[in-house]
Design a protein around this motif. Structure first.
Motif, short mmCIF file in Angstrom:
data_model
loop_
_atom_site.label_atom_id
_atom_site.label_comp_id
_atom_site.label_asym_id
_atom_site.label_seq_id
_atom_site.Cartn_x
_atom_site.Cartn_y
_atom_site.Cartn_z
N MET A 1 0.85 -1.19 0.00
CA MET A 1 0.00 0.00 0.00
C MET A 1 0.88 1.24 0.00
O MET A 1 1.82 1.34 0.79
CB MET A 1 -0.92 -0.01 1.22
N LYS A 2 0.62 2.17 -0.87
CA LYS A 2 1.40 3.40 -0.93
C LYS A 2 0.90 4.39 0.10
O LYS A 2 -0.27 4.73 0.13
CB LYS A 2 1.32 4.02 -2.33
N ARG A 3 1.80 4.85 0.98
CA ARG A 3 1.45 5.83 2.00
C ARG A 3 1.86 7.20 1.52
O ARG A 3 2.98 7.39 1.06
CB ARG A 3 2.14 5.49 3.32
N LEU A 4 0.97 8.15 1.63
CA LEU A 4 1.18 9.49 1.10
C LEU A 4 1.20 10.52 2.21
O LEU A 4 0.61 10.32 3.27
CB LEU A 4 0.06 9.83 0.10
N ALA A 5 1.88 11.62 1.96
CA ALA A 5 1.92 12.70 2.93
C ALA A 5 0.56 13.39 3.02
O ALA A 5 -0.28 13.24 2.13
CB ALA A 5 2.99 13.71 2.54
N SER A 57 -17.30 8.22 -7.91
CA SER A 57 -17.50 8.34 -6.46
C SER A 57 -16.21 8.16 -5.67
O SER A 57 -16.16 8.48 -4.48
CB SER A 57 -18.53 7.31 -5.99
N TYR A 58 -15.16 7.63 -6.31
CA TYR A 58 -13.90 7.44 -5.61
C TYR A 58 -13.19 8.77 -5.39
O TYR A 58 -13.35 9.71 -6.16
CB TYR A 58 -12.96 6.53 -6.41
N ARG A 59 -12.36 8.80 -4.37
CA ARG A 59 -11.46 9.92 -4.16
C ARG A 59 -10.14 9.59 -4.87
O ARG A 59 -9.40 8.70 -4.46
CB ARG A 59 -11.22 10.15 -2.67
N ASN A 105 -9.07 5.68 -5.30
CA ASN A 105 -9.79 5.36 -4.06
C ASN A 105 -8.92 5.61 -2.83
O ASN A 105 -8.79 4.76 -1.95
CB ASN A 105 -10.28 3.91 -4.09
N VAL A 106 -8.35 6.81 -2.78
CA VAL A 106 -7.49 7.19 -1.67
C VAL A 106 -8.31 7.29 -0.39
O VAL A 106 -9.43 7.80 -0.39
CB VAL A 106 -6.82 8.55 -1.97
N SER A 107 -7.76 6.78 0.69
CA SER A 107 -8.41 6.87 2.00
C SER A 107 -7.41 7.44 3.00
O SER A 107 -6.25 7.66 2.67
CB SER A 107 -8.91 5.50 2.45
N ASP A 108 -7.85 7.66 4.22
CA ASP A 108 -6.99 8.20 5.27
C ASP A 108 -6.70 7.13 6.31
O ASP A 108 -7.59 6.37 6.71
CB ASP A 108 -7.66 9.40 5.95
N ASP A 109 -5.44 7.09 6.77
CA ASP A 109 -5.09 6.16 7.83
C ASP A 109 -5.47 6.74 9.20
O ASP A 109 -6.11 7.79 9.28
CB ASP A 109 -3.60 5.80 7.76
N ASP A 110 -5.07 6.07 10.26
CA ASP A 110 -5.46 6.49 11.61
C ASP A 110 -4.90 7.86 11.98
O ASP A 110 -5.41 8.53 12.88
CB ASP A 110 -5.01 5.46 12.64
N GLU A 111 -3.83 8.27 11.28
CA GLU A 111 -3.22 9.57 11.56
C GLU A 111 -3.69 10.66 10.61
O GLU A 111 -3.19 11.77 10.62
CB GLU A 111 -1.69 9.44 11.49
N GLY A 112 -4.67 10.29 9.77
CA GLY A 112 -5.22 11.28 8.84
C GLY A 112 -4.42 11.45 7.57
O GLY A 112 -4.68 12.38 6.80
N ASN A 113 -3.45 10.54 7.30
CA ASN A 113 -2.65 10.62 6.08
C ASN A 113 -3.28 9.79 4.97
O ASN A 113 -3.69 8.64 5.21
CB ASN A 113 -1.23 10.12 6.34
N PRO A 114 -3.37 10.32 3.76
CA PRO A 114 -3.95 9.57 2.65
C PRO A 114 -3.09 8.36 2.28
O PRO A 114 -1.86 8.43 2.27
CB PRO A 114 -3.99 10.58 1.50
#
Length: 214
Positions: A1-5, A57-59, A105-114
């Motif tokens: 999974m790619k983690r984004l700033a 509908s995806y982000r 379909n970008v989502s946010d992790d527990d710290e609010g990072n996409p």
């Protein structure tokens, strides 16, 4: 999974009823676009993308590879951008190979990072499902203050999607495009290679450095 700033979101939304008369949408919805495109920088100078609409509908977020290297600039959020919003990918040199892509379909992790684990590219060979996810044509300018340029529309669903190529639409300036439809023999060779491409992409190292979001 790619983690984004963290992403700095815009506030505008495309309102219903805003016409896009000068944009020619994909005419064969329901079937995969057979045309394959090669995008290059038309001249030395900035590469700028304009948000032209969102019907999914995806982000999703937009990015670009320049000569195969991720510029690590992602933006024009499909759920918060307004038509006419722009994003600069920095300067390019005439002839540079450009590969546009969307983070799907970008989502946010527990710290609010996409975060995301799926991307679709304007280069069909880079797509894990082996499908063409873009449609492109020339755009004459005028809608929402968007200048003339190259229209590129993405399909954000996989091979079982609707293929309407209207899920995320952009206009790029300083872009030249060539297109063609592969011969049947070429299609056969491409199909044989898709499995190898998929395995390669899953092992592809992520670029170093911190990405930029706009």
């Amino acid at each position: 999974m790619k983690r984004l700033a963290p992403l700095a979101l815009g506030l505008g939304m495309l309102t219903s009823g805003q016409a896009q008369a000068a944009i020619n949408l994909y005419p064969d919805a329901g079937t995969e676009n057979p045309a394959l495109y090669t995008f290059t920088a038309a001249s030395d100078g900035p590469l700028i993308a304009y948000f032209a609409g969102n019907h999914g509908s995806y982000r999703n977020l937009l990015g670009v590879l320049v000569n195969g290297t991720d510029r690590q600039i992602y933006g024009l959020d499909s759920l918060s951008s307004a038509a006419g919003d722009s994003l600069s990918f920095g300067d390019v040199v005439a002839g540079d190979l450009l590969t546009f892509f969307i983070l799907v379909n970008v989502s946010d992790d527990d710290e609010g990072n996409p975060v995301t684990d799926l991307s679709y590219y304007s280069d069909k060979s880079l797509n894990l499902d082996g499908m063409n996810h873009v449609y492109s044509n020339a755009y004459g300018g005028g809608d929402f203050g968007i200048p003339a340029g190259t229209y590129v529309a993405f399909e954000d669903l996989s091979r079982d999607g609707d293929f309407n190529y209207a899920d995320l639409d952009f206009v790029f300036t300083n872009v030249a495009v060539s297109s063609g439809v592969p011969e049947p023999a070429t299609w056969a060779l491409m199909l044989l290679g898709f499995g190898l491409v998929g395995g390669t992409m899953r092992r592809r190292p992520q670029p170093s450095g911190e990405p930029t979001f706009a």
